[in-house]
Motif scaffolding. Sequence first.
Motif, short mmCIF file in Angstrom:
data_model
loop_
_atom_site.label_atom_id
_atom_site.label_comp_id
_atom_site.label_asym_id
_atom_site.label_seq_id
_atom_site.Cartn_x
_atom_site.Cartn_y
_atom_site.Cartn_z
N ALA A 55 0.82 -1.20 0.00
CA ALA A 55 0.00 0.00 0.00
C ALA A 55 0.86 1.26 0.00
O ALA A 55 0.54 2.24 -0.69
N ILE A 56 1.96 1.25 0.74
CA ILE A 56 2.84 2.41 0.78
C ILE A 56 3.51 2.64 -0.57
O ILE A 56 3.60 3.77 -1.06
N LEU A 57 3.94 1.56 -1.20
CA LEU A 57 4.65 1.69 -2.48
C LEU A 57 3.71 1.99 -3.65
O LEU A 57 4.16 2.46 -4.69
N ASN A 58 2.43 1.69 -3.53
CA ASN A 58 1.48 1.87 -4.63
C ASN A 58 0.35 2.81 -4.22
O ASN A 58 -0.83 2.51 -4.40
N PRO B 171 -10.89 8.72 -9.39
CA PRO B 171 -9.49 8.48 -9.04
C PRO B 171 -9.42 7.62 -7.77
O PRO B 171 -10.03 7.93 -6.76
N VAL B 172 -8.69 6.49 -7.83
CA VAL B 172 -8.60 5.54 -6.71
C VAL B 172 -7.13 5.17 -6.53
O VAL B 172 -6.42 4.96 -7.52
N PRO B 173 -6.66 5.08 -5.27
CA PRO B 173 -5.28 4.62 -5.06
C PRO B 173 -5.11 3.20 -5.63
O PRO B 173 -6.00 2.36 -5.51
N LEU B 174 -3.97 2.94 -6.20
CA LEU B 174 -3.71 1.66 -6.86
C LEU B 174 -3.82 0.48 -5.90
O LEU B 174 -4.35 -0.58 -6.25
N PHE B 175 -3.35 0.65 -4.66
CA PHE B 175 -3.39 -0.49 -3.72
C PHE B 175 -4.82 -0.91 -3.41
O PHE B 175 -5.07 -2.09 -3.14
N LEU B 176 -5.79 0.05 -3.47
CA LEU B 176 -7.18 -0.33 -3.23
C LEU B 176 -7.71 -1.22 -4.35
O LEU B 176 -8.52 -2.12 -4.10
N LEU B 177 -7.24 -0.97 -5.56
CA LEU B 177 -7.70 -1.79 -6.69
C LEU B 177 -7.19 -3.23 -6.60
O LEU B 177 -7.74 -4.12 -7.26
N GLU C 15 -0.09 5.91 -5.44
CA GLU C 15 -0.48 6.86 -6.47
C GLU C 15 -1.88 6.54 -7.00
O GLU C 15 -2.30 5.38 -7.03
N ALA C 16 -2.56 7.59 -7.37
CA ALA C 16 -3.95 7.45 -7.83
C ALA C 16 -3.99 7.06 -9.29
O ALA C 16 -3.18 7.52 -10.11
N VAL C 17 -4.92 6.19 -9.60
CA VAL C 17 -5.19 5.81 -10.98
C VAL C 17 -6.67 6.12 -11.23
O VAL C 17 -7.49 6.08 -10.32
N THR C 18 -6.99 6.38 -12.46
CA THR C 18 -8.37 6.71 -12.79
C THR C 18 -9.10 5.45 -13.21
O THR C 18 -8.67 4.72 -14.11
N VAL C 19 -10.18 5.19 -12.52
CA VAL C 19 -11.03 4.05 -12.84
C VAL C 19 -12.20 4.59 -13.65
O VAL C 19 -12.91 5.51 -13.20
#
Length: 130
Positions: free
Chosen positions: A23-26, A40-46, A28-32
Amino acid sequence: MPLIRLIVSLVLLVFAAACVLFAILNYEAVTVDLVVDRLPVPLFLLTLVPLALGVLIGWFLAWMKAGRTRREKRREHKRVRELEREVDGMKARKTEAERRQVTPAMTPAAVPGLSPPRGQSQLAAPTGER
């Protein structure tokens, strides 16, 4: 059993640490792109949310499948208790029957004034004892 719990706890601790590090390393937000909107959702949540949902669904399905085994175990445990009560009752009846059995000293041949049954002499040993 405590060793197994320790091993399971250590594995879970390592897994949790790996998830936190991921989660710390990923972060950054990505657009879903949803059908109606972009989010926009943090990558680790995906990655971690579907993983957690999969674990929960798998645990639930395994718990449901084990329900049949738990039900059978309860039935068998109840049957064992019933059989143990039956055995205890039979032992009590056997003890009572043994207590009521006629002892050799109480046979007619041993009691003065009583004649032995037909076909048995006065000096014959009681049946069953030799």
